[in-house]
Design a protein around this motif. Structure first.
Motif, PDB file in Angstrom:
ATOM      1  N   GLY A 133       0.802  -1.216   0.000  1.00  0.00           N
ATOM      2  CA  GLY A 133       0.000   0.000   0.000  1.00  0.00           C
ATOM      3  C   GLY A 133       0.834   1.264   0.000  1.00  0.00           C
ATOM      4  N   ILE A 134       1.979   1.251   0.701  1.00  0.00           N
ATOM      5  CA  ILE A 134       2.780   2.486   0.716  1.00  0.00           C
ATOM      6  C   ILE A 134       3.842   2.501  -0.375  1.00  0.00           C
ATOM      7  CG2 ILE A 134       2.461   3.171   3.107  1.00  0.00           C
ATOM      8  CD1 ILE A 134       5.420   1.852   3.353  1.00  0.00           C
ATOM      9  N   MET A 135       4.064   1.342  -1.008  1.00  0.00           N
ATOM     10  CA  MET A 135       5.055   1.287  -2.076  1.00  0.00           C
ATOM     11  C   MET A 135       4.567   2.029  -3.308  1.00  0.00           C
ATOM     12  SD  MET A 135       6.744  -2.299  -2.895  1.00  0.00           S
ATOM     13  CE  MET A 135       7.548  -3.050  -1.530  1.00  0.00           C
ATOM     14  N   VAL A 136       3.252   1.986  -3.515  1.00  0.00           N
ATOM     15  CA  VAL A 136       2.711   2.556  -4.756  1.00  0.00           C
ATOM     16  C   VAL A 136       2.842   4.074  -4.729  1.00  0.00           C
ATOM     17  CG1 VAL A 136       1.128   0.647  -5.046  1.00  0.00           C
ATOM     18  CG2 VAL A 136       0.371   2.695  -3.871  1.00  0.00           C
ATOM     19  N   PRO A 137       2.912   4.671  -5.926  1.00  0.00           N
ATOM     20  CA  PRO A 137       3.116   6.117  -5.996  1.00  0.00           C
ATOM     21  C   PRO A 137       1.971   6.886  -5.334  1.00  0.00           C
ATOM     22  CG  PRO A 137       3.072   5.125  -8.201  1.00  0.00           C
ATOM     23  CD  PRO A 137       2.837   4.039  -7.240  1.00  0.00           C
ATOM     24  N   GLN A 138       2.326   7.971  -4.665  1.00  0.00           N
ATOM     25  CA  GLN A 138       1.304   8.790  -4.000  1.00  0.00           C
ATOM     26  C   GLN A 138       0.311   9.400  -4.984  1.00  0.00           C
ATOM     27  OE1 GLN A 138       3.593  11.600  -1.715  1.00  0.00           O
ATOM     28  NE2 GLN A 138       3.872  10.183  -0.014  1.00  0.00           N
TER      29      GLN A 138
ATOM     30  N   LEU B 231      14.739   1.515  -7.361  1.00  0.00           N
ATOM     31  CA  LEU B 231      13.973   1.316  -8.603  1.00  0.00           C
ATOM     32  C   LEU B 231      12.558   1.849  -8.436  1.00  0.00           C
ATOM     33  CD1 LEU B 231      14.745  -2.250 -10.019  1.00  0.00           C
ATOM     34  CD2 LEU B 231      15.226  -0.052 -11.074  1.00  0.00           C
ATOM     35  N   ILE B 232      11.954   1.517  -7.284  1.00  0.00           N
ATOM     36  CA  ILE B 232      10.598   1.986  -7.027  1.00  0.00           C
ATOM     37  C   ILE B 232      10.589   3.508  -6.940  1.00  0.00           C
ATOM     38  CG2 ILE B 232       8.780   2.019  -5.273  1.00  0.00           C
ATOM     39  CD1 ILE B 232       9.296  -0.969  -4.914  1.00  0.00           C
ATOM     40  N   ALA B 233      11.615   4.056  -6.311  1.00  0.00           N
ATOM     41  CA  ALA B 233      11.708   5.519  -6.221  1.00  0.00           C
ATOM     42  C   ALA B 233      11.871   6.143  -7.605  1.00  0.00           C
ATOM     43  CB  ALA B 233      12.864   5.912  -5.315  1.00  0.00           C
ATOM     44  N   ALA B 234      12.597   5.442  -8.494  1.00  0.00           N
ATOM     45  CA  ALA B 234      12.806   5.984  -9.843  1.00  0.00           C
ATOM     46  C   ALA B 234      11.489   6.100 -10.604  1.00  0.00           C
ATOM     47  CB  ALA B 234      13.796   5.111 -10.614  1.00  0.00           C
ATOM     48  N   LEU B 235      10.549   5.183 -10.314  1.00  0.00           N
ATOM     49  CA  LEU B 235       9.246   5.250 -10.977  1.00  0.00           C
ATOM     50  C   LEU B 235       8.418   6.425 -10.469  1.00  0.00           C
ATOM     51  CD1 LEU B 235       8.101   1.500 -10.938  1.00  0.00           C
ATOM     52  CD2 LEU B 235       8.768   2.830 -12.928  1.00  0.00           C
ATOM     53  N   LYS B 236       8.827   7.006  -9.328  1.00  0.00           N
ATOM     54  CA  LYS B 236       8.015   8.033  -8.691  1.00  0.00           C
ATOM     55  C   LYS B 236       8.686   9.399  -8.651  1.00  0.00           C
ATOM     56  CE  LYS B 236       7.390   5.393  -4.768  1.00  0.00           C
ATOM     57  NZ  LYS B 236       6.667   4.849  -3.600  1.00  0.00           N
ATOM     58  N   THR B 281       1.247   2.454 -10.761  1.00  0.00           N
ATOM     59  CA  THR B 281       1.045   1.560  -9.619  1.00  0.00           C
ATOM     60  C   THR B 281       1.261   0.110 -10.023  1.00  0.00           C
ATOM     61  OG1 THR B 281      -0.569   3.113  -8.773  1.00  0.00           O
ATOM     62  CG2 THR B 281      -0.609   0.913  -7.837  1.00  0.00           C
ATOM     63  N   THR B 282       0.701  -0.261 -11.182  1.00  0.00           N
ATOM     64  CA  THR B 282       0.845  -1.634 -11.662  1.00  0.00           C
ATOM     65  C   THR B 282       2.317  -1.977 -11.857  1.00  0.00           C
ATOM     66  OG1 THR B 282      -1.200  -1.215 -12.855  1.00  0.00           O
ATOM     67  CG2 THR B 282      -0.060  -3.265 -13.362  1.00  0.00           C
ATOM     68  N   LEU B 283       3.067  -1.060 -12.478  1.00  0.00           N
ATOM     69  CA  LEU B 283       4.490  -1.302 -12.699  1.00  0.00           C
ATOM     70  C   LEU B 283       5.220  -1.472 -11.372  1.00  0.00           C
ATOM     71  CD1 LEU B 283       5.355   1.223 -15.564  1.00  0.00           C
ATOM     72  CD2 LEU B 283       5.422  -1.266 -15.670  1.00  0.00           C
ATOM     73  N   THR B 284       4.900  -0.611 -10.406  1.00  0.00           N
ATOM     74  CA  THR B 284       5.566  -0.671  -9.105  1.00  0.00           C
ATOM     75  C   THR B 284       5.322  -2.014  -8.428  1.00  0.00           C
ATOM     76  OG1 THR B 284       5.109   1.680  -8.877  1.00  0.00           O
ATOM     77  CG2 THR B 284       5.841   0.540  -6.908  1.00  0.00           C
ATOM     78  N   ILE B 285       4.049  -2.429  -8.401  1.00  0.00           N
ATOM     79  CA  ILE B 285       3.719  -3.684  -7.728  1.00  0.00           C
ATOM     80  C   ILE B 285       4.350  -4.864  -8.464  1.00  0.00           C
ATOM     81  CG2 ILE B 285       1.808  -5.230  -7.134  1.00  0.00           C
ATOM     82  CD1 ILE B 285       0.257  -2.832  -6.241  1.00  0.00           C
ATOM     83  N   ALA B 286       4.328  -4.814  -9.808  1.00  0.00           N
ATOM     84  CA  ALA B 286       4.942  -5.886 -10.592  1.00  0.00           C
ATOM     85  C   ALA B 286       6.420  -6.012 -10.245  1.00  0.00           C
ATOM     86  CB  ALA B 286       4.766  -5.616 -12.081  1.00  0.00           C
ATOM     87  N   ALA B 288       7.947  -5.043  -7.496  1.00  0.00           N
ATOM     88  CA  ALA B 288       8.111  -5.554  -6.135  1.00  0.00           C
ATOM     89  C   ALA B 288       7.898  -7.063  -6.103  1.00  0.00           C
ATOM     90  CB  ALA B 288       7.141  -4.853  -5.192  1.00  0.00           C
ATOM     91  N   VAL B 289       6.859  -7.532  -6.808  1.00  0.00           N
ATOM     92  CA  VAL B 289       6.548  -8.964  -6.796  1.00  0.00           C
ATOM     93  C   VAL B 289       7.673  -9.766  -7.454  1.00  0.00           C
ATOM     94  CG1 VAL B 289       4.984 -10.716  -7.727  1.00  0.00           C
ATOM     95  CG2 VAL B 289       4.052  -8.679  -6.634  1.00  0.00           C
TER      96      VAL B 289
END
Lengths: 295, 302
Positions: A133-138, B231-236, B281-286, B288-289
């Motif tokens: 939940g917190i990983m996703v972009p704000q 990587l997740i930060a780079a998407l944001k 969001t989809t890219l981020t979760i993908a 992470a998974v």
């Protein structure tokens, strides 16, 4: 990777050490010089801000950004302070960050108590969901939050930002404290139970005193993270009176292009709180990062 | 989670009461908005009135939107400045400070360097933006200095010229990120037994081979965590772009987060912005998974 130490390793090492001695001596100064250069590059922007924040505009025009100021001139600092109402911004940042660290730590503690000590069924799932939940972009929650805030009358109040960040940051806190609490000595908890302590009392009189250092580290993290947050405060806090330092800084872009000394002063004032936290929390923080690292 | 009046023997029922504030908060602040955003991405809406359902139209538009593809391409480039370069620099620096500087100059010097490199990491990004904006702007520190030493023709409009803006922002991001990698890697190194290094040293392994054969394999868990988080930060990436270039010049530094913000609050195309956010969001979760799968496979291999 196992390294066999040769039986004559020591003698061999001594011989090479003698031969390499001179080369190594110069080597260490080369390495140090390279590191100092890199550090100088890293810290140079900070130094530039310090050098120019107290310069008179006329002096900057003549000597440029690299000259040493001949006198301390507070004109630009005062100007930026008044124009941006900096005292107010600082107060807002402190209030919001403090409230988030207290509330965030409290929520994290409760969650972790249920997960780490209570071993509530489904704990793992809860943790994973929180973290995802917190990983996703704000950006993916900002518009609904903005809409909900408007509907509930919380828009443009500091309370909205405090609630949002306390919840968002408690996910990390829950994860960290659950890891710590899952290794909490069972005997102590059982002894407390024997003495007829309730869960509530055990939490406050047994668990919290032991966790105090970790809670302090967590609170520190939350404080600094909140202080640095930008997107959500930018959207939620529209009026000048409610804005944080971070938002005020983000909105100064290009405004002072024509006045470089004013820009240096703005940057300098933005840097000061960070340097103060840094000096206060340096030890806490590095210890905290070590605690959060993979064991 | 139904709380029955009957307390179970282990008392976990009453423990679950402690989850109430956290879970309610999560549902209100994360779950409902997230679901609402997904719902909005299938509508056309200006932020007032009722959203009009349009099915997959927003997503079709996305696929044909040059701005969106441009922002995705820039994200790939920001992965280099957010993850690849800082991790490499951080590894070499951590190994130098831990395995060389500490022995040669003592613990204090090594800590001093670590603290110095870490400083940009805790500076608010907006302040970093103001600072670097002042250094990089056309009449900023760099250009004035270049002119002063007679290199006028080297002076460029670093953040106002599409040729250089992306590189300029990347430099700032590297500057911010190195400290994070360094501190995590050094924390990881502190759990490693120094006798391993001594043994390697006696075997005549030089510093570089110790880095490759010892430090990097031993730091695998930390490298993993740092790569995933960066990587997740780079998407944001949002604040540096907002503050330094506002996505310009000519969209040359546009990133998905900025595009989302722009459509939500400037053009008021809420549904469209929501669709971009859903893709992110989809890219981020993908990501992470995939990473967590990979990690658990590595662990089971031992």
């Amino acid at each position: 990777m196992a390294y066999s130490v040769l039986s004559d390793g020591k003698t061999k090492a001594k011989a090479t050490a003698a031969a390499d001695g001179a080369r190594r001596d110069s080597m260490r100064w080369v390495v140090l010089a390279i590191l100092i250069l890199l550090l100088a590059f890293t810290l140079f922007p900070f130094f530039l801000a310090l050098l120019n924040a107290f310069k008179a505009s006329a002096e900057y025009a003549v000597g440029g950004p690299l000259s040493i100021p001949r006198s301390i001139d507070l004109t630009a600092i005062e100007k930026f302070w008044t124009v941006s109402d900096f005292s107010r911004k600082l107060l807002n940042s402190v209030v919001i960050s403090l409230a988030v660290s207290v509330l965030g730590v409290l929520i994290s503690l409760f969650n972790a108590y249920a997960i780490g000590v209570g071993k509530v069924p489904g704990s793992r799932v809860i943790l994973v969901v929180f973290l995802l939940g917190i990983m996703v972009p704000q950006e993916s929650i900002i518009y609904p939050l903005y809409y909900m805030a408007k509907a509930s009358g919380l828009y443009d109040t500091q309370l909205s930002v405090i609630i949002i960040f306390a919840v968002l940051q408690s996910a990390f806190g829950t994860y960290l404290l659950s890891t710590v609490l899952s290794t909490f000595p069972k005997e102590i908890l059982e002894a407390a139970e024997m003495d007829g302590s309730t869960h509530w009392k055990t939490l406050w009189f047994v668990v919290v005193p032991v966790l105090r250092p970790t809670l302090m580290v967590l609170g520190t993290f939350f404080f600094i993270w909140t202080w640095n947050e930008f997107l959500i405060p930018l959207v939620m806090l529209v009026s000048n009176n409610n804005q944080t330092v971070s938002v005020a800084m983000g909105l100064t872009r290009g405004q002072n292009m024509s006045d470089p000394v004013l820009q240096a002063s703005a940057a300098f004032l933005g840097i000061i709180p960070t340097v103060i936290f840094f000096l206060i929390f340096q030890r806490t923080l590095t210890r905290g990062i070590a605690a959060g690292a993979v064991k | 989670m139904a709380i029955s009046s009957q307390r179970s023997s282990d008392g976990s029922q009453s423990y679950s009461l402690y989850l109430i504030p956290g879970v309610i908060g999560f549902i209100l602040i994360v779950l409902i908005p997230q679901l609402a955003n997904i719902g909005l991405s299938f509508t056309a809406w200006k932020g007032v009135g009722t959203p009009r359902p349009v099915g997959l139209q927003n997503y079709h538009r996305l696929l044909a939107d040059d701005q969106f593809w441009g922002s995705m391409y820039h994200t790939l480039l920001f992965i280099v400045s957010m993850t690849v370069i800082p991790v490499c620099i951080g590894l070499v620096l951590a190994a130098l400070l831990f395995d060389y500087v500490r022995d040669q100059f003592g613990e204090w010097v090594s800590s001093f360097f670590r603290a110095g490199f870490y400083l940009p990491q805790i500076l608010p990004v907006t302040v970093a933006g103001v600072l670097w904006g002042w250094i990089l702007n056309p009449v900023g520190v760099i250009n004035i200095t270049l002119k002063a030493i007679g290199l006028d023709n080297l002076a460029q409009n670093w953040i106002g010229d599409a040729t250089y803006a992306l590189a300029a922002v990347s430099l700032v991001i590297v500057w911010i990120q190195v400290g994070y990698c360094l501190v995590v890697f050094m924390a990881g190194l502190s759990r490693i037994d120094p006798s391993l290094y001594e043994a390697a040293d006696l075997d005549g392994a030089n510093w570089w081979s110790r880095l490759v054969t010892l430090t990097i394999p031993l730091l695998a868990p930390e490298i993993f965590v740092v790569v995933l988080t960066t990587l997740i930060a780079a998407l944001k990436v949002f604040a540096p772009i907002f503050v330094i270039t506002a996505g310009g010049p000519d969209n040359s530094t546009l990133v998905p987060s900025y595009l989302t913000y722009y459509h939500f609050f400037t053009t008021q195309r809420v549904g469209y912005a929501a669709a971009i956010a859903v893709v992110q969001t989809t890219l981020t979760i993908a990501l992470a998974v995939i990473f967590l799968r990979f990690q658990s496979r590595q662990e089971s291999k031992g």
